[in-house]
Scaffold this active site. Structure first.
Site, PDB file in Angstrom:
ATOM      1  N   ASP A 178      74.018 121.992 107.891  1.00 45.22           N
ATOM      2  CA  ASP A 178      74.435 120.599 108.147  1.00 45.22           C
ATOM      3  C   ASP A 178      74.622 119.868 106.801  1.00 45.22           C
ATOM      4  OD1 ASP A 178      73.790 117.557 109.124  1.00 45.22           O
ATOM      5  OD2 ASP A 178      74.601 118.762 110.756  1.00 45.22           O
ATOM      6  N   TYR A 203      76.961 109.148 106.635  1.00 42.85           N
ATOM      7  CA  TYR A 203      78.264 109.608 107.079  1.00 42.85           C
ATOM      8  C   TYR A 203      79.364 108.752 106.470  1.00 42.85           C
ATOM      9  CZ  TYR A 203      76.314 112.902 110.363  1.00 42.85           C
ATOM     10  OH  TYR A 203      75.653 113.974 110.903  1.00 42.85           O
ATOM     11  N   HIS A 225      73.103 125.660 115.744  1.00 41.10           N
ATOM     12  CA  HIS A 225      73.161 124.806 114.561  1.00 41.10           C
ATOM     13  C   HIS A 225      71.814 124.620 113.856  1.00 41.10           C
ATOM     14  CE1 HIS A 225      74.888 121.507 112.215  1.00 41.10           C
ATOM     15  NE2 HIS A 225      73.795 120.827 112.474  1.00 41.10           N
TER      16      HIS A 225
END
Lengths: 460, 476
Positions: B247, B397, B452
């Site tokens: 990630d 982000y 993930h």
């Protein structure tokens, strides 16, 4: 890069030549949205008066949550660029706790008669306002006005008197309306659908049934945001019943080669593409006014169209979170420049009382999650894929194009879908929430549109 | 060879041949130069730069406090009481019939989770679990950086202990590594090997996540984070170290390798981001479906990569709503989540469901408890809750996506790289494409299972792959 552009153009060219204009009517979408199985017995079709109510407990619960709200400091000099600025939000919350009077606002909401009636298994809430006086021999024209997200029926409270009693507001008395403002199922006091697949065509079908039930055979419709899609669908389902369709927002989901060419060249050869000077002013530079705007402003639509139950969950539990989420839209969709202001420019066009009343409707009805599901039901298969998006509209249409609307659609594009545009006006000021921000401008445009339609009808 | 045919083709004599050759060669070289310049020169390393993230103005000259301060996570009755009150007054919305996890977190299952959280989850006990590894704070570039530092309890004489920096992502935390840490610091004890590869593990929290202070200034992106973590390792006395990440951790550790390759002995990733688009890639994608061998795709690549539209476009569109809103309006998106613990749990745990196995969306309970315990999941959520870090975690982000993401792909990674490709990872990057950026891939493993959150879900598999990678690096 150039090769890719040509490949794309080629594909669009083929698509363009093989797609044809579709003039069929949209089928009425029947459904059952109640819990469980549809019962055998006939549905109760009574229309019951309704009043918004509140209780001490509701208020004390709200205040407790406001008192215990946990804020996060904004980054230095970020204004509204990262979303709703929490320093300003604190001020709004302080007003909400100490000065906002919900009981008084409930009385304001109740000043117009409201009703509920069950259609296709769910309770539909609506406001129905008749003109206070009608000149001899004149009939009131029924007008259905549909709100959007994150708005509500309350957005129309300033414009209603201008339409039901125009004479008292200096707008003449040739056309007087009785106004019906329903709440979209899943919004405000309308029950939320319990089944999947309740989209704009479903809402249009439900509102069509509503108007018939109220005894209207012919009526006008007006809408923006989701209301614009629903009213458009209604005009596609029942063109013989919709005398005129007035919109303050237009969506076109079928973009083809002509659109692409006009984006690339429209700035330099506006006349060639049917663009007026004002169209060019509002649409270009294209990247800034369209692409970047879509990327920077449509995150909410993307998450609501895919995970509404997740994103709405916390908002139904935190009134401050709900306020932040909704207020952000009332800021940037009224004027994109407001993002550069520390207070988001919120009180420049709206009063805190109005903004909070709208938020309270979402809060007390607990409808934020179901309101967001509407995005998924409409967008999950992609944009431009549904039948109604491919059909045109033949009903007389009036478009009021406000300068600060999120995206500007020129008449040249709109008329490919709305084949009978009777009036198209560039409004001098105002944004997305036209009815709440510029009620007089909008009312005037509606009146001149109806005037045109009625005069055209006289010669038929 | 064509030179010989020239005299036959044209009635030129030798000197005139040169007259043709020279301009042609010049054109050729000039053309290549132009292409190279236009393609965006491949930089050798990422510039380290500098930053200041504290409140207000950066203080003038004056050494920053470089002390490393141990700390313990604490809780209080008040914190727990406040949480319980919020759980008690949560307002549910019934889901539509047959929704499962297709509309997001299923509210019927959420009720069960909240019930467990309220009545059985023991936060004090979990705090003790969190404190079993030593925690520290140190100030770097104006903000407090949190990290855990776990050394093996017993090291046989002469054995090398390799420093390993492991970086988490969103919506995870340093806690994701709690199960894998013992496998890396004491592998022999867990039946993993003869103990030839042993690590001391450092897991920092990304600034703005968990117990790392959030930046007060705009602009703290993965490159700044990479630099901060290099400074951290340097401060701890390490000159060369291994890196591991998934990630955001994958992006940060990659940036670290691009920034200071001489400090990175090896880079291990369980997620790869490749952003480069282009006609070449489009063509290879189309061909790969029919003649995979022609474009260098393995059978497993094909299995994981196709059908292309479904797995790479539709799936990404379906699952990236959170990314879109967090990269544009993080303060709005996170506001309610910092105020409603249940809202926070739904938002975070939805990812632990879908990103572990896409088919979990069809289940009413999101398949969560088939791979994780509620205690584990809620502990991770509690870390976001008690530190009030959800908004700052989302700002990451915006800080990263507001810049052109392609710059990361323009700098190659030359340090030895190991990639563990898990089958249920959100998007699969074919092995041959990873070479566009990672020029020195030492191991590439198609993992048999897992999604993930690899370290959390399959710690043993991941640990084995890391060790296998490090063994290969050290034998080189």
């Amino acid at each position: 890069m150039l090769l890719e552009v040509f490949l794309l153009l080629g594909t669009l060219l083929i698509y363009f030549f093989f797609s044809k204009k579709n003039e069929e009517t949209l089928p009425f979408k029947d459904g059952w949205w109640g819990r469980g199985q549809k019962p055998e017995t006939k549905e109760d079709s009574s229309v019951r008066p309704f009043k918004v109510e509140t209780a001490e407990e509701e208020l004390s619960d709200l205040f407790r949550r406001l008192d215990q709200a946990r804020f996060t400091e904004p980054l230095e000099n970020s204004c509204f660029h990262y979303g709703t600025n929490s320093v300003h939000l604190r001020k709004v919350v302080s007003y909400w706790k100490n000065q906002f009077n919900w009981k008084k606002q409930v009385e304001v909401l109740n000043k117009y008669p409201q009703f509920k009636t069950k259609i296709q298994g769910i309770d539909i809430h609506f406001v129905h306002v008749k003109p206070p006086h009608l000149p001899e021999g004149q009939a009131a024209k029924p007008l259905l006005m549909v709100h959007g997200w994150p708005g509500s029926f309350y957005e129309f409270y300033k414009i209603i008197p201008l339409l039901t009693d125009p004479a008292s507001h200096g707008l003449g008395d040739e056309h007087i309306f009785e106004v019906i403002c329903p709440s979209i199922p899943g919004y405000g006091f309308s029950e939320a659908p319990h089944k999947q697949d309740f989209n704009s065509v479903s809402a249009a079908s439900v509102f069509y049934e509503l108007m018939l039930r109220l005894g209207f055979n012919e009526f006008y419709t007006q809408g923006g945001d989701a209301g614009c899609v629903i009213c458009t669908n209604l005009a596609q389902i029942a063109p013989s019943h919709v005398k005129g369709l007035h919109l303050n927002m237009v969506l076109v989901s079928k973009l083809g080669l002509p659109h692409l060419l006009s984006i690339l060249l429209g700035r330099y050869f506006p006349g060639l593409f049917g663009f007026q000077d004002e169209d060019v002013r509002r649409m270009f530079p294209f990247l800034k006014k369209w692409l970047y705007k879509i990327l920077s402003e449509f995150g909410y639509a993307h998450i609501q169209a895919t995970k509404p139950d997740t994103v709405g969950c916390g908002l139904n539990d935190s009134p401050v979170g709900l306020a932040a989420y909704i207020l952000e839209k009332f800021s940037s969709w009224t004027d994109m420049e407001f993002r550069n202001l520390e207070d988001g420019g919120l009180e420049r066009k709206f009063s805190l009382d109005d903004l909070l009343t709208n938020i309270m409707i979402y809060w007390v009805s607990g409808c934020i999650v179901s309101s967001m599901r509407f995005y998924k039901e409409n967008l999950q298969k992609g944009i431009g894929t549904q039948k109604h998006e491919k059909l045109t509209v033949q009903v007389p249409t009036g478009i009021a194009a406000f300068p600060n609307e999120i995206l500007h659609i020129p008449q040249a594009w709109a008329k490919k879908k709305y084949t009978n545009i009777v009036s198209f006006h560039f409004m001098p000021r105002g944004g997305h929430f036209a009815a709440l921000e510029e009620p007089e401008l909008l009312a005037k445009d509606i009146l001149q549109f109806v005037d045109k339609v009625e005069k055209d009808l006289q010669y038929v | 060879m064509w030179l010989e045919s020239l005299p036959n083709a044209w009635p030129f004599d030798y000197s005139q041949k040169n007259a043709v050759l020279v301009p042609v060669a010049a054109l050729g070289v000039g053309g290549m130069l132009l292409c190279w310049l236009r393609s965006g020169r491949k930089m050798k390393t990422i510039d380290m730069g500098d930053g200041w993230w504290g409140a207000g103005e950066r203080p003038p000259k004056g050494k920053e406090d470089t002390s490393i301060r141990p700390f313990k996570i604490e809780t209080s009755d008040q914190e727990i009481e406040d949480l319980h009150q919020r759980l008690d007054r949560f307002r549910f919305t019934p889901h539509v019939e047959g929704a499962a996890f297709h509309y997001g977190f299923n509210s019927s299952y959420l009720r069960k989770v909240v019930d467990y959280w309220r009545n059985q989850f023991d936060w004090r006990k979990q705090v003790e679990v969190l404190n079993k590894y030593p925690h520290f704070h140190t100030t770097i570039e104006g903000i407090d950086i949190h990290f855990i530092h776990v050394k093996p309890s017993y090291v046989p004489h002469g054995q090398a202990v390799r420093p390993l920096l492991m970086v988490h992502g969103w919506p995870g935390s340093f806690y994701e590594f709690y199960k894998i840490i013992p496998l890396l610091t004491e592998p022999a004890k867990h039946g993993l090997n003869e103990g030839d590869v042993v690590f001391e593990v450092i897991c920092p929290s990304i600034p703005g996540y968990a117990f790392s202070e959030a930046s007060h200034q705009k602009g703290l992106d993965s490159i700044a984070t990479a630099r901060i973590f290099h400074k951290l390792m340097n401060r701890l006395g390490f000159k060369e170290y291994y890196l591991q990440g998934g990630d955001w951790g994958s992006r940060i550790t990659t940036n670290m390798a691009q920034m200071l390759p001489q400090s990175v002995k090896g880079l291990h990733l369980n997620l790869v981001f490749i952003m480069t688009q282009g006609l070449g890639k489009m063509i290879r994608t189309m061909l790969g479906a029919y003649v995979p061998w022609l474009v260098g795709f393995s059978r497993e690549d094909v299995r994981r990569f196709y059908p292309f539209m479904e797995k790479n476009i539709y799936e990404v569109l379906r699952e990236s709503g959170y990314l879109h809103i967090q990269a544009t309006k993080p303060d709005t998106a996170g506001c309610g989540l910092n105020d409603s613990p249940v809202g926070l749990a739904a938002y975070i745990m939805e990812k632990f469901s879908t990103w572990t196995d896409k088919s979990f969306r069809n289940k009413d309970d999101g398949g969560l408890e088939s791979k994780y315990s509620l205690d584990e999941l809620l502990t991770n959520v509690m870390i976001y809750w008690v530190t009030s870090s959800i908004v700052s975690s989302m700002r990451y982000y915006k800080e990263n996506f507001s810049k052109d993401p392609r710059i990361h792909d323009r700098v190659s990674v030359h340090v030895p790289t190991g990639i563990a490709a898990f089958p249920q990872e959100i998007v699969h990057v074919p092995r041959v494409w990873t070479k566009h950026v990672y020029k020195n891939i030492v191991t590439y493993t198609y993992m048999p299972r897992g999604g993930h959150f690899a370290a959390f879900e399959e710690p043993k598999l991941l640990a084995q792959d890391i060790m296998q990678f490090v063994r290969k690096v050290e034998q080189l």
